[in-house]
Design a protein around this motif. Structure first.
Motif, PDB file in Angstrom:
ATOM      1  N   ALA A  83       0.825  -1.204   0.000  1.00  0.00           N
ATOM      2  CA  ALA A  83       0.000   0.000   0.000  1.00  0.00           C
ATOM      3  C   ALA A  83       0.860   1.255   0.000  1.00  0.00           C
ATOM      4  O   ALA A  83       0.586   2.208  -0.739  1.00  0.00           O
ATOM      5  CB  ALA A  83      -0.935  -0.005   1.210  1.00  0.00           C
ATOM      6  N   GLN A  84       1.908   1.246   0.801  1.00  0.00           N
ATOM      7  CA  GLN A  84       2.807   2.413   0.862  1.00  0.00           C
ATOM      8  C   GLN A  84       3.460   2.654  -0.501  1.00  0.00           C
ATOM      9  O   GLN A  84       3.542   3.797  -0.960  1.00  0.00           O
ATOM     10  CB  GLN A  84       3.867   2.196   1.929  1.00  0.00           C
ATOM     11  CG  GLN A  84       4.818   3.355   2.073  1.00  0.00           C
ATOM     12  CD  GLN A  84       5.877   3.105   3.139  1.00  0.00           C
ATOM     13  OE1 GLN A  84       6.176   1.965   3.482  1.00  0.00           O
ATOM     14  NE2 GLN A  84       6.436   4.172   3.666  1.00  0.00           N
ATOM     15  N   GLN A  85       3.915   1.604  -1.151  1.00  0.00           N
ATOM     16  CA  GLN A  85       4.563   1.763  -2.454  1.00  0.00           C
ATOM     17  C   GLN A  85       3.578   2.257  -3.513  1.00  0.00           C
ATOM     18  O   GLN A  85       3.911   3.130  -4.316  1.00  0.00           O
ATOM     19  CB  GLN A  85       5.220   0.456  -2.886  1.00  0.00           C
ATOM     20  CG  GLN A  85       6.444   0.140  -2.046  1.00  0.00           C
ATOM     21  CD  GLN A  85       7.194  -1.083  -2.534  1.00  0.00           C
ATOM     22  OE1 GLN A  85       7.157  -1.437  -3.695  1.00  0.00           O
ATOM     23  NE2 GLN A  85       7.896  -1.737  -1.627  1.00  0.00           N
ATOM     24  N   ARG A  87       0.793   3.918  -2.921  1.00  0.00           N
ATOM     25  CA  ARG A  87       0.395   5.285  -2.570  1.00  0.00           C
ATOM     26  C   ARG A  87       1.497   6.302  -2.858  1.00  0.00           C
ATOM     27  O   ARG A  87       1.213   7.490  -2.943  1.00  0.00           O
ATOM     28  CB  ARG A  87      -0.031   5.354  -1.112  1.00  0.00           C
ATOM     29  CG  ARG A  87      -1.440   4.810  -0.906  1.00  0.00           C
ATOM     30  CD  ARG A  87      -1.841   4.904   0.524  1.00  0.00           C
ATOM     31  NE  ARG A  87      -3.286   4.703   0.673  1.00  0.00           N
ATOM     32  CZ  ARG A  87      -3.854   4.446   1.824  1.00  0.00           C
ATOM     33  NH1 ARG A  87      -3.126   4.373   2.934  1.00  0.00           N
ATOM     34  NH2 ARG A  87      -5.146   4.274   1.893  1.00  0.00           N
ATOM     35  N   SER A  88       2.724   5.851  -3.016  1.00  0.00           N
ATOM     36  CA  SER A  88       3.770   6.787  -3.437  1.00  0.00           C
ATOM     37  C   SER A  88       3.553   7.170  -4.903  1.00  0.00           C
ATOM     38  O   SER A  88       4.021   8.207  -5.358  1.00  0.00           O
ATOM     39  CB  SER A  88       5.169   6.190  -3.237  1.00  0.00           C
ATOM     40  OG  SER A  88       5.432   5.174  -4.190  1.00  0.00           O
ATOM     41  N   LYS A  89       2.800   6.349  -5.623  1.00  0.00           N
ATOM     42  CA  LYS A  89       2.470   6.628  -7.023  1.00  0.00           C
ATOM     43  C   LYS A  89       1.116   7.321  -7.141  1.00  0.00           C
ATOM     44  O   LYS A  89       0.880   8.081  -8.073  1.00  0.00           O
ATOM     45  CB  LYS A  89       2.445   5.327  -7.828  1.00  0.00           C
ATOM     46  CG  LYS A  89       3.789   4.634  -7.850  1.00  0.00           C
ATOM     47  CD  LYS A  89       3.704   3.302  -8.538  1.00  0.00           C
ATOM     48  CE  LYS A  89       5.068   2.614  -8.461  1.00  0.00           C
ATOM     49  NZ  LYS A  89       5.137   1.452  -9.323  1.00  0.00           N
ATOM     50  N   ARG A  90       0.209   7.015  -6.206  1.00  0.00           N
ATOM     51  CA  ARG A  90      -1.117   7.654  -6.170  1.00  0.00           C
ATOM     52  C   ARG A  90      -1.554   7.777  -4.722  1.00  0.00           C
ATOM     53  O   ARG A  90      -2.062   6.838  -4.119  1.00  0.00           O
ATOM     54  CB  ARG A  90      -2.132   6.855  -6.982  1.00  0.00           C
ATOM     55  CG  ARG A  90      -3.405   7.672  -7.183  1.00  0.00           C
ATOM     56  CD  ARG A  90      -4.285   7.114  -8.260  1.00  0.00           C
ATOM     57  NE  ARG A  90      -5.291   6.264  -7.653  1.00  0.00           N
ATOM     58  CZ  ARG A  90      -5.854   5.228  -8.250  1.00  0.00           C
ATOM     59  NH1 ARG A  90      -5.489   4.875  -9.448  1.00  0.00           N
ATOM     60  NH2 ARG A  90      -6.765   4.527  -7.635  1.00  0.00           N
ATOM     61  N   ALA A  91      -1.349   8.945  -4.173  1.00  0.00           N
ATOM     62  CA  ALA A  91      -1.516   9.179  -2.735  1.00  0.00           C
ATOM     63  C   ALA A  91      -2.928   8.893  -2.227  1.00  0.00           C
ATOM     64  O   ALA A  91      -3.100   8.477  -1.086  1.00  0.00           O
ATOM     65  CB  ALA A  91      -1.131  10.615  -2.393  1.00  0.00           C
ATOM     66  N   ASN A  92      -3.933   9.089  -3.038  1.00  0.00           N
ATOM     67  CA  ASN A  92      -5.317   8.944  -2.577  1.00  0.00           C
ATOM     68  C   ASN A  92      -5.907   7.563  -2.854  1.00  0.00           C
ATOM     69  O   ASN A  92      -7.119   7.390  -2.784  1.00  0.00           O
ATOM     70  CB  ASN A  92      -6.196  10.024  -3.206  1.00  0.00           C
ATOM     71  CG  ASN A  92      -6.255   9.888  -4.725  1.00  0.00           C
ATOM     72  OD1 ASN A  92      -5.444   9.190  -5.336  1.00  0.00           O
ATOM     73  ND2 ASN A  92      -7.188  10.580  -5.328  1.00  0.00           N
ATOM     74  N   LEU A  93      -5.080   6.566  -3.124  1.00  0.00           N
ATOM     75  CA  LEU A  93      -5.568   5.224  -3.420  1.00  0.00           C
ATOM     76  C   LEU A  93      -6.262   4.631  -2.194  1.00  0.00           C
ATOM     77  O   LEU A  93      -5.638   4.457  -1.145  1.00  0.00           O
ATOM     78  CB  LEU A  93      -4.404   4.317  -3.838  1.00  0.00           C
ATOM     79  CG  LEU A  93      -4.767   2.858  -4.154  1.00  0.00           C
ATOM     80  CD1 LEU A  93      -5.629   2.786  -5.411  1.00  0.00           C
ATOM     81  CD2 LEU A  93      -3.500   2.030  -4.314  1.00  0.00           C
TER      82      LEU A  93
END
Length: 137
Positions: A83-85, A87-93
């Motif tokens: 999830a962290q990885q 969300r580094s590409k799409r913060a609001n996932l």
């Protein structure tokens, strides 16, 4: 995409479109059953049996993915690490963590995500997914 007509298996709002959910579980049978439950609710599903495969799928389909549903405990890359990885590409996932052995309080990194305990019913799963997606709008 298949849609169930049963009211028991159809808790989403009338006229709602499901979107695409990336389902990640290192147990292929659990991954498939979870995905099938979601498909019956009108969602499209991308299946991954590892964090690595999930990252590849996310890179290929990131625009279509509405939500990540991931097991917490997996080899190599845990659900929270995944999830962290992503969300580094799409913060609001939006993220829904699932586990039969741990709770968010006992596993670091689950903050900012929702939790559902295994085993779950199709109704419980669908209700939680719609809750997560509704809160993310």
């Amino acid at each position: 995409m298949r849609r169930s007509t049963s009211s028991l298996l159809n808790p989403q709002p009338v006229g709602a479109s499901g979107g695409t959910i990336l389902v990640v579980d290192d147990e292929p049978a659990v991954c498939r059953v979870t995905g099938t439950m979601l498909e019956h609710q009108g969602f499209s599903v991308l299946y991954a049996d590892s964090g690595e495969q999930a990252m590849r799928l996310f890179d290929q389909h990131h625009r279509q993915i509405s939500m990540l549903l991931t097991d917490i405990v997996m080899p190599h890359i845990s659900g929270p690490q995944l999830a962290q990885q992503l969300r580094s590409k799409r913060a609001n996932l939006p993220v829904l963590f699932v586990s039969g052995v741990v709770s968010p309080k006992t596993f670091p990194g689950t903050q900012g995500g929702w939790m559902l305990k295994k085993p779950y019913t199709p109704t419980t799963l669908a209700a939680k997914v719609w809750e997560v997606l509704s809160a993310s709008v």
